[in-house]
Design a protein around this motif. Structure first.
Motif, PDB file in Angstrom:
ATOM      1  N   ALA A  23       0.753  -0.888  -0.082  1.00 33.79           N
ATOM      2  CA  ALA A  23      -0.085  -0.255   0.289  1.00 33.79           C
ATOM      3  C   ALA A  23       0.634   1.410   0.088  1.00 33.79           C
ATOM      4  O   ALA A  23       0.176   2.445  -0.781  1.00 33.79           O
ATOM      5  N   THR A  24       2.421   1.237   0.660  1.00 31.50           N
ATOM      6  CA  THR A  24       3.582   2.527   0.782  1.00 31.50           C
ATOM      7  C   THR A  24       3.540   2.285  -0.301  1.00 31.50           C
ATOM      8  O   THR A  24       4.584   3.520  -1.140  1.00 31.50           O
ATOM      9  N   ALA A  44      -3.753   0.570  -4.340  1.00 31.37           N
ATOM     10  CA  ALA A  44      -5.127   0.458  -4.001  1.00 31.37           C
ATOM     11  C   ALA A  44      -6.194  -1.107  -3.587  1.00 31.37           C
ATOM     12  O   ALA A  44      -6.428  -0.615  -2.824  1.00 31.37           O
ATOM     13  N   GLY A  45      -5.198  -1.488  -4.314  1.00 26.67           N
ATOM     14  CA  GLY A  45      -5.544  -3.427  -4.201  1.00 26.67           C
ATOM     15  C   GLY A  45      -5.191  -3.040  -2.681  1.00 26.67           C
ATOM     16  O   GLY A  45      -5.815  -4.276  -1.748  1.00 26.67           O
ATOM     17  N   ALA A  46      -4.447  -3.062  -2.525  1.00 22.04           N
ATOM     18  CA  ALA A  46      -3.629  -3.853  -0.773  1.00 22.04           C
ATOM     19  C   ALA A  46      -4.586  -2.492  -0.377  1.00 22.04           C
ATOM     20  O   ALA A  46      -4.996  -3.600   0.747  1.00 22.04           O
ATOM     21  N   GLU A  47      -5.044  -1.446  -0.725  1.00 19.83           N
ATOM     22  CA  GLU A  47      -5.622  -0.554   0.043  1.00 19.83           C
ATOM     23  C   GLU A  47      -6.717  -1.481   0.672  1.00 19.83           C
ATOM     24  O   GLU A  47      -7.099  -0.984   1.686  1.00 19.83           O
ATOM     25  N   ARG A  48      -7.399  -1.855  -0.528  1.00 24.08           N
ATOM     26  CA  ARG A  48      -8.919  -2.626  -0.391  1.00 24.08           C
ATOM     27  C   ARG A  48      -8.883  -3.353   0.702  1.00 24.08           C
ATOM     28  O   ARG A  48      -9.427  -3.741   1.235  1.00 24.08           O
ATOM     29  N   TYR A  49      -8.047  -4.310   0.350  1.00 31.47           N
ATOM     30  CA  TYR A  49      -7.960  -5.497   1.312  1.00 31.47           C
ATOM     31  C   TYR A  49      -7.645  -4.968   2.078  1.00 31.47           C
ATOM     32  O   TYR A  49      -7.976  -5.612   3.868  1.00 31.47           O
ATOM     33  N   GLY A  63      -8.817 -13.525  -0.884  1.00 31.65           N
ATOM     34  CA  GLY A  63      -8.678 -12.394  -0.591  1.00 31.65           C
ATOM     35  C   GLY A  63      -8.181 -12.281  -1.960  1.00 31.65           C
ATOM     36  O   GLY A  63      -8.369 -11.896  -3.546  1.00 31.65           O
ATOM     37  N   ALA A  64      -6.458 -11.666  -1.468  1.00 27.73           N
ATOM     38  CA  ALA A  64      -6.164 -10.858  -2.760  1.00 27.73           C
ATOM     39  C   ALA A  64      -4.403 -11.388  -3.140  1.00 27.73           C
ATOM     40  O   ALA A  64      -3.569 -11.794  -2.023  1.00 27.73           O
ATOM     41  N   PHE A  65      -4.416 -10.910  -4.223  1.00 26.56           N
ATOM     42  CA  PHE A  65      -3.038 -11.878  -4.230  1.00 26.56           C
ATOM     43  C   PHE A  65      -2.353 -11.031  -5.062  1.00 26.56           C
ATOM     44  O   PHE A  65      -2.811 -10.215  -5.763  1.00 26.56           O
ATOM     45  N   GLU A  66      -0.663 -11.462  -4.980  1.00 28.62           N
ATOM     46  CA  GLU A  66       0.080 -10.874  -5.983  1.00 28.62           C
ATOM     47  C   GLU A  66       0.051 -11.901  -7.100  1.00 28.62           C
ATOM     48  O   GLU A  66       0.537 -12.849  -7.344  1.00 28.62           O
ATOM     49  N   ILE A  67       0.574 -11.352  -8.360  1.00 30.11           N
ATOM     50  CA  ILE A  67       0.884 -12.122  -9.597  1.00 30.11           C
ATOM     51  C   ILE A  67       2.474 -12.263  -9.610  1.00 30.11           C
ATOM     52  O   ILE A  67       2.818 -11.332  -9.878  1.00 30.11           O
TER      53      ILE A  67
END
Length: 169
Positions: A23-24, A44-49, A63-67
């Motif tokens: 997020a940073t 933005a995706g990290a902030e949403r998570y 959840g959320a993932f890094e590709i």
């Protein structure tokens, strides 16, 4: 959550610590990142998570993932769900890649993995949207099996449904 594996990618689940760094705009120590990662959309995706974690707790399995590209281990983008399934078993998905990784089929490959993951964990439908001008994203959703289901003055909406009732996770 476990990583999701595809032929060319690994979708690495985010946790709170990684999401705070992301997020940073800071990758985790030791990460190998493609040029431009993380982008504004990844942050933005990290902030949403992180908001989902704070509001409703761990959304696993949604959840959320890094590709990460398997061939060289570079992080090239992010993808994931916008939160847990609703009471009808519906989830929303998003994704993004750094410019150098676009146009190579990675986004559709990652999205197909997310759709399979959602279905395997009881979702009965997955939706997503894209800007009217973003033909690349429209092609990604179509290539992953999503179909247009609506539009407004700014966005086109896509979804895939498997019918039935939610089965839980």
């Amino acid at each position: 959550m476990e990583p999701l594996l595809t032929q060319r990618l690994v979708l690495l689940p985010l946790d709170a610590d990684r999401a705070r760094l992301l997020a940073t705009g800071t990758p985790a120590p030791g990460d190998r990142c493609a040029e431009g990662y993380p982008e504004v959309g990844d942050r933005a995706g990290a902030e949403r998570y992180l908001r989902v974690l704070a509001d409703t707790g761990d959304p696993a399995p949604y959840g959320a993932f890094e590709i990460q590209r398997r061939s060289d281990g570079l992080l090239i983008g992010g993808a994931g769900f916008h939160g847990p399934a609703d009471g009808q078993g519906r989830v929303t998905v998003g994704y993004g890649l750094v410019p150098a990784a676009r146009g190579l089929g990675y986004a559709a490959e990652a999205l197909r993995a997310l759709l399979e993951h959602a279905r395997a964990h009881g979702a009965v439908s997955v939706s997503g949207d894209t800007g009217r001008e973003n033909t690349a994203s429209q092609h990604v959703m179509a290539a992953a099996g999503m179909i247009p289901v609506g539009e407004d003055e700014r966005l086109l909406y896509y979804a895939v449904s498997w019918g039935g009732q939610p089965t839980g996770s």
